[in-house]
Scaffold this active site. Structure first.
Site, mmCIF file in Angstrom:
data_model
loop_
_atom_site.group_PDB
_atom_site.id
_atom_site.type_symbol
_atom_site.label_atom_id
_atom_site.label_comp_id
_atom_site.label_asym_id
_atom_site.label_seq_id
_atom_site.Cartn_x
_atom_site.Cartn_y
_atom_site.Cartn_z
ATOM 1 N N TYR A 60 0.824 -1.211 0.000
ATOM 2 C CA TYR A 60 0.000 0.000 0.000
ATOM 3 C C TYR A 60 0.861 1.266 0.000
ATOM 4 C CZ TYR A 60 -4.123 -2.863 1.101
ATOM 5 O OH TYR A 60 -5.136 -3.783 1.069
ATOM 6 N N ALA A 226 -22.463 9.780 -16.825
ATOM 7 C CA ALA A 226 -21.503 10.541 -17.637
ATOM 8 C C ALA A 226 -20.077 10.038 -17.404
ATOM 9 C CB ALA A 226 -21.597 12.025 -17.290
#
Length: 355
Positions: A60, A226
């Site tokens: 990470y 969108a």
């Protein structure tokens, strides 16, 4: 429910909070995480409210997540159940710096211990199955680390159910350290784990941790139709923006947005946020205890996520959410559930499993 309403993890006696603090967002190395100050603020607030289960991985934010946690833990190490992971390659170009094999497990643990500033890891996960390493090599290496005291419990993530089952069976037969936790992607937009992984976890005594419980943010209502055009020509990766990640892992889709619409409707009716409703759905799952891992980028998002603990979803809301996100369980599950099948199986008697 509160963060200090602790649960035992799987068949172990380890006590953990019902929501885990995910730290994939700790560090800005990937372009979309939280800086050190904001990360510290979330960490401190989580512990102050009774939380004790912190999740990270060596990979990470290129190791920054573990380094920051090492700083934050300082004088509070004994009050935290610390989980990290190995498997992902930290040295591109070196084939042995990634994978599930003993060498990578041992070397990854040593590196994680240094970054975390501790001499033991409470829970070590295999991060993702590599399809190459013999399963007995993995379980023996886990057992050696547990016997050495560097790891206290073993867990597994992102691995086929049949593979996990034979690993757990081998550990039980040989008296090796068993797996106590299963970490999987689980949310309203990803329910296919209900086919094999969740039933397996119940039978084999694995505590279930749900990563991406908000579907990479899609279930919060932050994306619209969108945004579907954003996927065109995008190279999947973990760096860039959160939208890039949502597209790269397949979370941003027409189906997911339709589910998010139902979540938003229920959230509006209850004067709650969409994120809280999506997390509450996981906390209400019947038949198994599921502990979500929340990975917020800001303190405001973190506080909002914890609000899910206060929500009691009624039967109608749960039915609407279940219906909107339903999946086919497939064979043999759907076949076994048929009235005809049940009729010939039980001979017209009513039988249920005793607990």
């Amino acid at each position: 429910m509160q963060l200090d309403d602790y649960l035992t993890l799987g068949r172990s006696g380890l006590r953990v909070s019902p929501i885990s603090l995910g730290t994939m967002t700790f560090g800005s190395d990937w372009g979309w995480g939280a800086d050190a100050g904001e990360s510290r603020r979330m960490f401190d607030a989580y512990l102050e409210r009774g939380g004790n289960f912190v999740d990270t991985a060596n990979f990470y934010t290129n190791g920054s997540s573990e380094r920051l946690l090492g700083q934050f833990l300082a004088d509070r190490r004994e009050s935290v159940v610390l989980a990290t992971k190995y498997t992902l390659n930290m040295q591109p170009g070196n084939p042995n710096a990634g994978g599930n094999h003993r060498r990578n497990m041992v070397r990854s643990v040593e590196a994680s211990l240094k970054r975390l500033g501790t001499d033991y890891i409470d829970l070590l996960y295999l991060h993702i199955w590599d399809g190459l390493t013999p399963f007995d090599e993995v379980m023996r290496a886990f057992d050696d680390l547990v016997r050495a005291g560097k790891v206290l419990y073993a867990g597994i993530s992102d691995t086929p159910a049949w593979q996990v089952a034979r690993m757990q069976t081998l550990a039980e037969l040989r008296g090796w350290a068993p797996l106590v936790a299963l970490q999987i992607e689980y949310s309203l937009i990803e329910r296919t784990v209900e086919r094999e992984l969740l039933p397996m976890a119940r039978e084999l005594g694995l505590g279930v941790m749900a990563w991406s419980p908000l579907g990479s943010g899609v279930l919060t209502g932050k994306y619209s139709r969108a945004d579907l055009d954003h996927a065109k020509g995008l190279d999947p990766r973990v760096t860039g923006t959160r939208k890039d990640v949502a597209v790269g892992n397949g979370a941003l889709s027409e189906r997911a947005l339709a589910i998010a619409d139902v979540v938003a409707q229920i959230a509006k009716e209850q004067d709650r946020s969409s994120a809280q409703i999506a997390l509450a759905w996981l906390l209400h799952r019947r038949g198994s205890t599921v502990m979500p891992i929340i990975g917020a980028r800001t303190f405001a998002q973190f506080e909002d996520n914890l609000g899910a603990l206060e929500i009691e979803l009624d039967a109608q809301a749960l039915r609407r959410l279940d219906a909107a996100s339903a999946i086919a369980l497939g064979f043999p599950h759907d076949f076994m559930a048929l009235p005809m099948t049940q009729g010939v199986l039980h001979g017209g008697t009513s039988t249920r499993r005793g607990e």
